[in-house]
Motif scaffolding. Structure first.
Motif, PDB file in Angstrom:
ATOM      1  N   LEU A 307       0.851  -1.181   0.000  1.00  0.00           N
ATOM      2  CA  LEU A 307       0.000   0.000   0.000  1.00  0.00           C
ATOM      3  C   LEU A 307       0.893   1.239   0.000  1.00  0.00           C
ATOM      4  O   LEU A 307       1.462   1.606   1.024  1.00  0.00           O
ATOM      5  N   HIS A 308       1.033   1.865  -1.162  1.00  0.00           N
ATOM      6  CA  HIS A 308       1.844   3.073  -1.289  1.00  0.00           C
ATOM      7  C   HIS A 308       0.917   4.271  -1.190  1.00  0.00           C
ATOM      8  O   HIS A 308       0.221   4.623  -2.148  1.00  0.00           O
ATOM      9  N   GLY A 309       0.893   4.884  -0.019  1.00  0.00           N
ATOM     10  CA  GLY A 309       0.021   6.028   0.205  1.00  0.00           C
ATOM     11  C   GLY A 309       0.800   7.211   0.708  1.00  0.00           C
ATOM     12  O   GLY A 309       1.614   7.085   1.640  1.00  0.00           O
ATOM     13  N   GLY A 314      -4.474   8.432   4.897  1.00  0.00           N
ATOM     14  CA  GLY A 314      -5.429   7.578   5.593  1.00  0.00           C
ATOM     15  C   GLY A 314      -5.135   6.099   5.485  1.00  0.00           C
ATOM     16  O   GLY A 314      -6.059   5.288   5.414  1.00  0.00           O
ATOM     17  N   LYS A 315      -3.853   5.736   5.507  1.00  0.00           N
ATOM     18  CA  LYS A 315      -3.506   4.312   5.436  1.00  0.00           C
ATOM     19  C   LYS A 315      -4.046   3.551   6.649  1.00  0.00           C
ATOM     20  O   LYS A 315      -4.460   2.392   6.528  1.00  0.00           O
ATOM     21  N   THR A 444       6.783   5.958   1.658  1.00  0.00           N
ATOM     22  CA  THR A 444       8.067   5.875   0.948  1.00  0.00           C
ATOM     23  C   THR A 444       8.535   4.431   0.974  1.00  0.00           C
ATOM     24  O   THR A 444       9.474   4.088   1.701  1.00  0.00           O
ATOM     25  N   PRO A 445       7.919   3.548   0.200  1.00  0.00           N
ATOM     26  CA  PRO A 445       8.281   2.128   0.256  1.00  0.00           C
ATOM     27  C   PRO A 445       9.761   1.907  -0.009  1.00  0.00           C
ATOM     28  O   PRO A 445      10.395   2.661  -0.756  1.00  0.00           O
ATOM     29  N   SER A 446      10.299   0.876   0.607  1.00  0.00           N
ATOM     30  CA  SER A 446      11.685   0.541   0.325  1.00  0.00           C
ATOM     31  C   SER A 446      11.827   0.193  -1.150  1.00  0.00           C
ATOM     32  O   SER A 446      10.884  -0.278  -1.793  1.00  0.00           O
ATOM     33  N   ARG A 462      -2.438   2.051  -4.396  1.00  0.00           N
ATOM     34  CA  ARG A 462      -1.970   3.435  -4.269  1.00  0.00           C
ATOM     35  C   ARG A 462      -3.033   4.323  -3.629  1.00  0.00           C
ATOM     36  O   ARG A 462      -4.228   4.206  -3.930  1.00  0.00           O
ATOM     37  N   LEU A 463      -2.569   5.221  -2.741  1.00  0.00           N
ATOM     38  CA  LEU A 463      -3.376   6.313  -2.200  1.00  0.00           C
ATOM     39  C   LEU A 463      -2.625   7.599  -2.536  1.00  0.00           C
ATOM     40  O   LEU A 463      -1.580   7.877  -1.943  1.00  0.00           O
ATOM     41  N   THR A 464      -3.115   8.354  -3.474  1.00  0.00           N
ATOM     42  CA  THR A 464      -2.381   9.514  -3.982  1.00  0.00           C
ATOM     43  C   THR A 464      -2.833  10.830  -3.374  1.00  0.00           C
ATOM     44  O   THR A 464      -2.192  11.854  -3.581  1.00  0.00           O
ATOM     45  N   GLN A 465      -3.946  10.799  -2.622  1.00  0.00           N
ATOM     46  CA  GLN A 465      -4.513  12.046  -2.103  1.00  0.00           C
ATOM     47  C   GLN A 465      -4.351  12.132  -0.592  1.00  0.00           C
ATOM     48  O   GLN A 465      -4.581  11.158   0.133  1.00  0.00           O
ATOM     49  N   ARG A 466      -3.967  13.315  -0.132  1.00  0.00           N
ATOM     50  CA  ARG A 466      -3.933  13.585   1.298  1.00  0.00           C
ATOM     51  C   ARG A 466      -5.342  13.965   1.739  1.00  0.00           C
ATOM     52  O   ARG A 466      -5.986  14.794   1.099  1.00  0.00           O
TER      53      ARG A 466
END
Length: 816
Positions: A307-309, A314-315, A444-446, A462-466
């Motif tokens: 999950l790249h947010g 809101g992860k 910031t995934p490894s 992906r979560l692209t919005q704050r």
């Protein structure tokens, strides 16, 4: 043929990787996972049965003494995973098995076989809650008249000074304290009073002096009991917490209960008595991510998802929704956080959504509390386990979902002692072998995790919005503005302060608007103490590194072995007095903030100020409750904290991590800068981030300023591909320790020569062997250290063919 033998992992403390064969008796009815007592040399040790067999390859094996726990302690899945960890990290099987055992399990042999007790903790009595049983008015009178039954000369002197505003003549003060020498010694070692001519006067406020005098005149039990009563004025506490925070004993509590000052009440929770907090409305992106996770849970084929947010996307709400579905289907959940500092926030969120279902595991828990938390999970009383990396091995029933928050953090890698595992790697194996879902989350995934996802070995969400939650549902908010300040230009402009012009102005504006500021510097303490005459730094006598200056004190401490000594007034080498601090740490940054902005309330959060889980929680509460205006800290303040009142985040010097001498320096820098930036602008006021650096054109800094993970990933993987660094190759580091530098050099050279010969006969497994070279540090605790690095497709193929022997250690997939 009856099964007469058992293969046992023995908790002997030995570095041997082997398992041992023992004979059994028919009445033992052994099964895999049971705990037993076995003879070990001339002593006795705990063992865990890995297999029961009909034949033995060992002639005349010794007999198992007795069974310790009648039920298997570990499942077959756990045992299989322990064996996999041993093979993956070249670690003793017993050390890997011990990861799954209750906290506090004895790991060393004992002289008596009868001294071992069953490993599964007994169910405790119903816990008690302590409640004040007197009114506030009476409590004030009780506290005011609290006994002072201890004779204390300093207490008598302070009380006399409080009664005499003009002070006491020195002769009278000396009489009260027991003589002139006693007076001189007390004045030299205390800041409570000073000489004023021939008189002794208070150096502190009279009210403070009276409180100190009263404390000095009380026995230890009187002080503990009074502290407990004061704690209970804020509300009831469970007995374990109350005792830990006040240091009170059971006898102290009995005394207060008999005196009628407090009551013990049953603190057992009533099932269903606490209503869960309702699930908020999710954004479209969040719901899409949850739907895919649910699909993976229902497919039951075992999968890993990344999950790249972005920060603030809101992860955690996605984690909660996924956990809710796992529980609804009868499964259990493990949630990992990278730091103890983050545990209270995560525990609170999960406990509010799933009351009565959350257990905790991390190194900050007292032993009794950790064992009880383990027992509740083992018994199935709680189905969610939250904690640091060790929680991954908790005995959660019907485990269905493993969540690893901030999966990029290096704290998920254990360095010492063995096994030197990485929690993310093990969680992926659990997904494959136990057909469960592993969910990795990060802004910031490894690079390795993202490469796995892009190669199709895990799913990418992906979560692209704050977003910000509100009464009308979630709303999208902008990312903070990031400005990069070139410190070379600041220096050319004559700026000598640690705060560049832009950062100085931003802090001043935020403080004038009653907003909060976060300042990040990835170095705790003060700095090294360096002689300006001979140029030598004061070093550790046991390690090859400089000691770090800390205040208050001042004192010097080694951050490797912990050696501590007073800061000298002269250089020990050349005896010159021109000795002072070089470089810069969080303590010095705090002093600079006070010098620039006066008495602004400051919270400093690093390993010097936060040594326990309680202190982490207290520091976070202090800042979150706005009792402090400026938060100063190291990397622990960059990890997942939700601080909506922070409008300015400043990175004082980004080059500290960028110039580290390992291949992960750029990745760590990008992650740290992005995570620090993510602490700003989470509320309605928006946010701004200022990064100060001497390398404004470095791709990690440029990508951070642009909020562009993909740009960083592209540049970083281009470099790693050329060097066969992960994810394009694997690494293993071997380190040897010897008492002399000559022995260390000779042994390291011998092993590298042997490995090089093997490599020529094992094509394709290892591309390069780097070294031998001095390890970091080259000397630790009076032992010299040398290392070699193996890089290639499968370094373990080579290492499994050699016997490393005494003084060697292996770190597979090292992160430093």
């Amino acid at each position: 043929m009856s099964e007469r033998y058992a293969e046992v992992a023995v908790l002997s403390g030995s570095p041997q990787r082997a398992v041992f064969t023992y004979a059994t008796r028919p009445d033992m009815a052994l099964r895999r996972g049971m705990s037993v007592i076995v003879p070990w040399r001339s002593q006795w040790a705990i063992g865990i049965v890995l297999a029961v067999t009909a034949e033995s390859e060992v002639a005349g094996p010794r007999l198992i003494e007795r069974v310790l726990d009648r039920r298997p302690l570990l499942t077959s899945d756990q045992l299989d995973l322990a064996v996999w960890i041993s093979d993956r990290y070249l670690a003793p099987v017993a050390s890997c098995v011990q990861l799954f055992l209750p906290p506090g399990t004895p790991s060393r042999p004992r002289r008596s076989a009868g001294s071992f007790r069953p490993l599964v903790p007994a169910r405790p009595a119903i816990p008690k809650r302590l409640v004040l049983s007197i009114t506030e008015e009476r409590l004030r009178r009780v506290v005011a008249d609290w006994p002072q039954s201890k004779r204390s000369r300093p207490g008598d002197l302070l009380a006399a000074l409080c009664d005499r505003k003009e002070g006491l003549v020195a002769d009278e003060a000396a009489r009260l304290l027991g003589g002139r020498k006693a007076l001189d010694s007390w004045l030299a070692g205390s800041a409570l009073a000073v000489r004023d001519g021939d008189s002794i006067i208070l150096a502190i406020e009279q009210e403070d002096a009276r409180a100190i005098a009263a404390s000095l005149r009380r026995t230890a039990s009187e002080r503990r009991q009074l502290e407990l009563l004061r704690l209970l004025t804020d509300g009831p506490l469970d007995e374990v917490t109350a005792r830990r925070r006040s240091a009170a004993t059971r006898a102290d509590i009995d005394t207060l209960e008999h005196a009628g000052y407090l009551l013990r009440q049953d603190d057992a929770p009533v099932p269903g008595s606490v209503a869960p907090t309702p699930s908020p409305e999710l954004t479209g992106e969040q719901q899409s991510a949850v739907d895919e996770i649910i699909q993976s849970l229902e497919s039951d084929d075992g999968s890993a998802l990344l999950l790249h947010g972005v920060t603030g996307s809101g992860k955690t709400e996605v984690y909660l929704a996924a956990a809710e579905r796992a529980l609804a289907s009868g499964g259990g959940v493990i949630v990992l956080v990278p730091e103890i500092a983050l545990a209270p926030q995560t525990i609170a969120r999960f406990a509010a959504r799933f009351p009565g279902q959350v257990a905790v595991r991390h190194s900050g828990l007292a032993r009794a509390e950790a064992r009880e938390q383990w027992r509740q999970v083992y018994a199935g009383e709680k189905r969610i386990l939250v904690g640091a990396r060790s929680a991954l091995f908790g005995p959660v029933k019907n485990l269905a979902l493993v969540i690893i928050d901030e999966e990029h953090e290096w704290t998920y890698k254990q360095t010492d002692p063995q096994p030197r595992y990485h929690a993310v790697t093990i969680a992926r194996e659990m997904a494959r072998e136990r057909r469960l879902v592993t969910l990795l989350g990060s802004a910031t995934p490894s690079v390795v995790s993202m490469a796995e996802a892009r190669a199709g070995r895990s799913s990418l969400l992906r979560l692209t919005q704050r977003v910000q939650s509100g009464a009308d549902g979630p709303r999208v908010i902008p990312q903070p503005i990031i400005d990069v300040v070139d410190l070379r230009e600041e220096l050319a402009a004559g700026v000598r302060s640690v705060f560049g012009r832009e950062l100085d102005a931003a802090i001043s504006e935020a403080l004038s608007r009653d907003e909060q500021v976060l300042l990040f510097l990835n170095r705790r303490g003060m700095s090294a103490l360096v002689c300006r005459a001979c140029g030598e730094a004061i070093g550790c006598s046991r390690c090859s590194i400089a000691l770090t200056l800390h205040r208050p004190g001042p004192y010097l401490q080694c951050h490797e072995c912990g050696e501590r000594q007073p800061a000298p007034a002269r250089c020990p080498l050349c005896l010159d007095e021109r000795i002072g601090a070089m470089s810069f740490g969080t303590a010095q940054l705090e002093a600079e903030v006070r010098r620039r902005w006066g008495d602004v309330p400051i919270t400093r959060w690093d390993r010097d100020t936060a040594s326990s889980a309680d202190s982490h929680e207290a520091l976070l509460a202090e800042f979150a409750d706005r009792r402090s205006r400026v938060l100063i800290g190291t990397q622990m303040i960059a990890k997942g904290l939700d601080l909506p009142s922070v409008t300015v985040a400043g990175v004082v010097n980004a080059d500290l991590s960028l110039r580290e001498s390992d291949y992960l320096a750029a990745e760590r820098t990008f992650q740290l800068l992005s995570q620090v930036a993510g602490r700003s602008g989470r509320g309605a006021l928006g946010g701004r981030v200022i990064i100060q650096t001497y390398s404004p054109d470095h791709f990690a800094v440029v990508a951070t300023a642009a909020h562009d993970y993909d740009a960083f990933y592209t540049a970083e993987t281009h470099l790693r591909r050329m060097l066969d660094y992960p994810p394009f190759g694997r690494m293993a580091r071997i380190t040897v320790t010897r008492s002399s530098i000559a022995e260390a050099d000779a042994e390291a050279e011998r092993m590298v020569h042997e490995l090089s010969s093997l490599r020529d006969r094992t094509p394709g497994s290892v591309a390069r062997i780097l070294g031998p070279a001095p390890a970091s540090p080259a000397r630790r605790r009076n032992q010299w250290r040398r290392q070699a690095l193996l890089i290639g497709d499968d370094p373990l193929t080579l290492l499994r063919q050699v016997e490393l022997g005494r003084g060697w250690s292996v770190d597979v997939d090292p992160l430093d």
